[in-house]
Every structure is written in C-alpha cells, then in structure tokens.
Design a protein around this motif. Sequence first.
Motif, PDB file in Angstrom:
ATOM      1  N   VAL A  41       0.794  -1.115  -0.112  1.00 11.48           N
ATOM      2  CA  VAL A  41       0.011   0.033   0.151  1.00 11.48           C
ATOM      3  C   VAL A  41       0.869   1.305   0.002  1.00 11.48           C
ATOM      4  CG1 VAL A  41      -1.894   1.287   1.236  1.00 11.48           C
ATOM      5  CG2 VAL A  41      -1.784  -1.373   0.999  1.00 11.48           C
ATOM      6  N   GLY A  42       0.388   2.242  -0.817  1.00 17.83           N
ATOM      7  CA  GLY A  42       1.240   3.263  -0.816  1.00 17.83           C
ATOM      8  C   GLY A  42       2.219   3.610  -2.061  1.00 17.83           C
ATOM      9  N   GLU A  43       2.299   2.557  -2.807  1.00 19.28           N
ATOM     10  CA  GLU A  43       3.265   2.530  -3.953  1.00 19.28           C
ATOM     11  C   GLU A  43       2.309   3.050  -5.248  1.00 19.28           C
ATOM     12  OE1 GLU A  43       5.574  -0.674  -4.595  1.00 19.28           O
ATOM     13  OE2 GLU A  43       6.147  -0.949  -2.286  1.00 19.28           O
ATOM     14  N   TYR A  44       2.700   3.646  -6.149  1.00 15.67           N
ATOM     15  CA  TYR A  44       1.967   4.122  -7.321  1.00 15.67           C
ATOM     16  C   TYR A  44       2.509   3.403  -8.725  1.00 15.67           C
ATOM     17  CZ  TYR A  44       5.385   7.691  -8.428  1.00 15.67           C
ATOM     18  OH  TYR A  44       6.762   8.384  -8.525  1.00 15.67           O
ATOM     19  N   ARG A  45       3.704   2.623  -8.744  1.00 17.87           N
ATOM     20  CA  ARG A  45       3.982   2.192  -9.961  1.00 17.87           C
ATOM     21  C   ARG A  45       4.171   0.436  -9.773  1.00 17.87           C
ATOM     22  NH1 ARG A  45       9.416   5.249 -11.327  1.00 17.87           N
ATOM     23  NH2 ARG A  45       9.684   5.429  -9.029  1.00 17.87           N
ATOM     24  N   GLY A  46       3.449  -0.117 -10.488  1.00 22.48           N
ATOM     25  CA  GLY A  46       3.697  -1.836 -10.403  1.00 22.48           C
ATOM     26  C   GLY A  46       3.477  -2.189  -9.045  1.00 22.48           C
ATOM     27  N   GLU A  47       2.588  -1.755  -8.282  1.00 25.14           N
ATOM     28  CA  GLU A  47       2.836  -2.189  -6.737  1.00 25.14           C
ATOM     29  C   GLU A  47       2.650  -3.471  -6.639  1.00 25.14           C
ATOM     30  OE1 GLU A  47      -1.339  -0.912  -7.512  1.00 25.14           O
ATOM     31  OE2 GLU A  47       0.730   0.214  -7.755  1.00 25.14           O
TER      32      GLU A  47
ATOM     33  N   ALA B 164       3.255  10.260 -14.778  1.00 18.53           N
ATOM     34  CA  ALA B 164       3.359   9.777 -13.340  1.00 18.53           C
ATOM     35  C   ALA B 164       4.806   9.846 -13.042  1.00 18.53           C
ATOM     36  CB  ALA B 164       2.680   8.683 -13.286  1.00 18.53           C
ATOM     37  N   ARG B 165       5.748   9.658 -14.121  1.00 20.52           N
ATOM     38  CA  ARG B 165       6.956   9.406 -13.433  1.00 20.52           C
ATOM     39  C   ARG B 165       7.994  10.614 -13.803  1.00 20.52           C
ATOM     40  NH1 ARG B 165       8.213   3.804 -16.154  1.00 20.52           N
ATOM     41  NH2 ARG B 165       7.534   4.915 -18.202  1.00 20.52           N
ATOM     42  N   SER B 166       7.523  11.703 -14.410  1.00 19.29           N
ATOM     43  CA  SER B 166       8.291  12.794 -14.725  1.00 19.29           C
ATOM     44  C   SER B 166       9.096  13.128 -13.483  1.00 19.29           C
ATOM     45  CB  SER B 166       7.618  13.836 -15.206  1.00 19.29           C
ATOM     46  OG  SER B 166       8.351  15.012 -15.658  1.00 19.29           O
ATOM     47  N   ARG B 167      10.528  13.431 -13.677  1.00 18.96           N
ATOM     48  CA  ARG B 167      11.269  13.878 -12.596  1.00 18.96           C
ATOM     49  C   ARG B 167      11.322  12.866 -11.430  1.00 18.96           C
ATOM     50  NH1 ARG B 167       8.296  18.023 -14.272  1.00 18.96           N
ATOM     51  NH2 ARG B 167       6.632  17.605 -12.935  1.00 18.96           N
ATOM     52  N   ASP B 168      11.224  11.747 -11.658  1.00 20.21           N
ATOM     53  CA  ASP B 168      11.253  10.439 -10.722  1.00 20.21           C
ATOM     54  C   ASP B 168      12.028   9.542 -11.406  1.00 20.21           C
ATOM     55  OD1 ASP B 168      11.113   8.492  -8.817  1.00 20.21           O
ATOM     56  OD2 ASP B 168       9.099   8.399  -8.442  1.00 20.21           O
ATOM     57  N   CYS B 169      13.283   9.491 -11.158  1.00 15.99           N
ATOM     58  CA  CYS B 169      14.437   8.569 -11.919  1.00 15.99           C
ATOM     59  C   CYS B 169      14.810   7.416 -10.755  1.00 15.99           C
ATOM     60  CB  CYS B 169      15.566   9.061 -12.640  1.00 15.99           C
ATOM     61  SG  CYS B 169      14.872  10.038 -13.921  1.00 15.99           S
ATOM     62  N   SER B 170      14.199   7.146  -9.909  1.00 19.49           N
ATOM     63  CA  SER B 170      14.374   6.213  -8.858  1.00 19.49           C
ATOM     64  C   SER B 170      13.848   4.715  -9.350  1.00 19.49           C
ATOM     65  CB  SER B 170      13.785   6.340  -7.349  1.00 19.49           C
ATOM     66  OG  SER B 170      12.379   6.708  -7.623  1.00 19.49           O
ATOM     67  N   SER B 171      14.412   3.759  -9.190  1.00 18.40           N
ATOM     68  CA  SER B 171      13.716   2.501  -9.408  1.00 18.40           C
ATOM     69  C   SER B 171      12.528   2.151  -8.742  1.00 18.40           C
ATOM     70  CB  SER B 171      14.940   1.257  -8.979  1.00 18.40           C
ATOM     71  OG  SER B 171      14.470   0.078  -9.586  1.00 18.40           O
ATOM     72  N   PRO B 172      11.464   1.638  -9.395  1.00 17.45           N
ATOM     73  CA  PRO B 172      10.130   1.432  -8.715  1.00 17.45           C
ATOM     74  C   PRO B 172      10.545   0.234  -7.685  1.00 17.45           C
ATOM     75  CG  PRO B 172       9.932   1.562 -11.090  1.00 17.45           C
ATOM     76  CD  PRO B 172      11.561   1.566 -10.843  1.00 17.45           C
ATOM     77  N   ASP B 173       9.784   0.361  -6.658  1.00 18.51           N
ATOM     78  CA  ASP B 173       9.981  -0.374  -5.395  1.00 18.51           C
ATOM     79  C   ASP B 173       9.564  -2.013  -5.839  1.00 18.51           C
ATOM     80  OD1 ASP B 173      10.660   1.469  -3.748  1.00 18.51           O
ATOM     81  OD2 ASP B 173       8.543   1.763  -3.116  1.00 18.51           O
ATOM     82  N   PHE B 174       8.853  -2.008  -6.802  1.00 16.03           N
ATOM     83  CA  PHE B 174       8.637  -3.672  -7.066  1.00 16.03           C
ATOM     84  C   PHE B 174       9.815  -4.063  -8.016  1.00 16.03           C
ATOM     85  CE2 PHE B 174       7.191  -1.495 -11.362  1.00 16.03           C
ATOM     86  CZ  PHE B 174       7.668  -2.420 -12.015  1.00 16.03           C
TER      87      PHE B 174
END
Length: 303
Positions: free
Chosen positions: A158-164, A200-210
């Motif tokens: 809960v709380g993730e927004y990319r491929g949770e 949804a991913r602009s300026r976010d270049c971290s690896s998704p948590d999943f």
Amino acid sequence: MPIRSAAEQECNPVGGIVDDDGSTGGNSAIIHALSLTGASLITQESGVVSGARNYGLAEVRKEWFVSLDSDDILHWSFLTEISRLVGAHLALHMLATTYISAEVGNIDSDNCEESPRDHAIEIVNTLPARWIHGASFYTSSLAVRVSALRALGAQIPVGEYRGEDADVWCRLAEQNPVPLGHVPLVTRVWTKSNLPFFAARSRDCSSPDFITRMIARVDRQSPSLTSAQRQSLTKDDRYHWVSLARVAISDGNRAQALAPLGKARTCGLHRRWCVTAVMACLIPRGPVYGWPHWRKRRRMIIK
C-alpha cells in the motif's frame, strides 16, 4: 459502469465484494438497482486501490478471485473465458486475457467483437521477460487462485503508485505457467491526465519499489528461482533502468540519465541501451517524449 459490466456477464459471478472507499458514485444504489445477488458492499474511508484489493482478497470465500478497478470495464464474456481457461488448466494458479485501452468518452463494454473461442492461448513461462516484449495483461484482466495467493503469504504493498502488485504476480507465476487468452476482454480507461507515457514518472528517476523487491530475490540467489527466471528478472531490471534514463532525457535532465544507464550497462550492452545512449547525446527532448506517447495512443480507442 464497472459494476454494471460485472453484473451483465454472460457467466454470472457467484459472489462479489464492492469496496466503496470514499467514492461519490452511489455504489449502494447501483448494486440494488442491478440486483447483484451475492454481492456485499463494504464502505470505508477513502484510501488506495491496493488496500481495497487486499481487503477483497482477505474476505473472499471462493476459489478464484478477479479484481476490477473502478475505472475498468469488463466485456460481457470475460468470466466465460476465465471459466474456460480454468477448465482447460485445472492445476494452474493464475489465468488472464489481454486488454484494450480507451480514452474517457469512448468506453464501451462491447469494444471486443472477436469470439472468445476463436483465439490463441499463449503459455507464459517467464512473466517479466514477457512483459518486456509487449502488453499482455494487467490486474483487472487477471484471475488468481485464492489458496495459492494466500499460501504465498504476500500482500499488495500500500502506498506505491508504480507496479505495486507486479512482483506478487511474478512470484505466483514462478510456481506455474500463466495461460494468456489473446482476446481483449477488459477495457482499461485512460484520462488525458494519465495518458502521457511519462506523466506519473516525470522527474522521478528512482527504481520502482517492485523492481527492487524482484531483483533482491536474484541477488539473494533464491532457491525457488530457475536459471531462466533469474535471467528474466535481470532483463526486466535492465529494461526499467533504461526506461528511467528515457524519463530523465524527456524531462530535459540528460546528465541525470547517466546513472540509470550506468546501472543498465552492468547487465551488458544491448540495442535498447545503445539507442537510449544516442538519445542522451544527440536527440532533442521532444522526440524522446513523443515517441512512446505516440506508440501508446496508436493502440488506444480514441475519438
């Protein structure tokens, strides 16, 4: 519309849970108006879709579970196709159909005109590698065996927004292949705010948590993974790092693209990496942004 599409299935669902987490659409009245037998309505404070999905999985008392998000539409024969797949693959834990995307204003539960019995069934053995090669299924076009998912002991974060939920489906798919019916029986609805590929991913270049969770099992050399599954997860990790580099380029941060490109480089040179390196050095921001945006739109139903 989503609840109505579930109620109008050719193969009637044997039970249902409607999780009303702060909606204003009058779900209770809709359920009564549609005479949804066996459906229960749960009302709670506004939350995220992962929490609602986890609640449904905890409460369901049937063998199979299908999750329908509030902005997705089922074709009238979706459950019929799922039942057919269950009958043909009794030992497997996860089944799916393909889907189509449609822009708001062009939504129709009868978008699919192909007969469910006149299509190919693909057996997916390595799910991450299959995702790389093109759209296959997503959560609303998927059916999972409840006992297998509970035995896995996993909940959707809960709380993730990319491929949770992606790594949960991957772990389940590592136990058994996934039959995929090549007939689009779910409509995924897009709005203008979420249509752009990088919105949804602009300026976010971290690896998704999943991705982090999935690759951690490779680093730990999990004994449950076969050699092919390890390679599939590694390729998926590399694919996402290259995608994050393209996000940085499209956002005008070419220097920021170097870090994810460097991480992807550790997996070896490949064509997509080389093309992205050329993008970082030579190609203007506009085409880098516009290319995936155009590819997504050309596969959509748009007025």
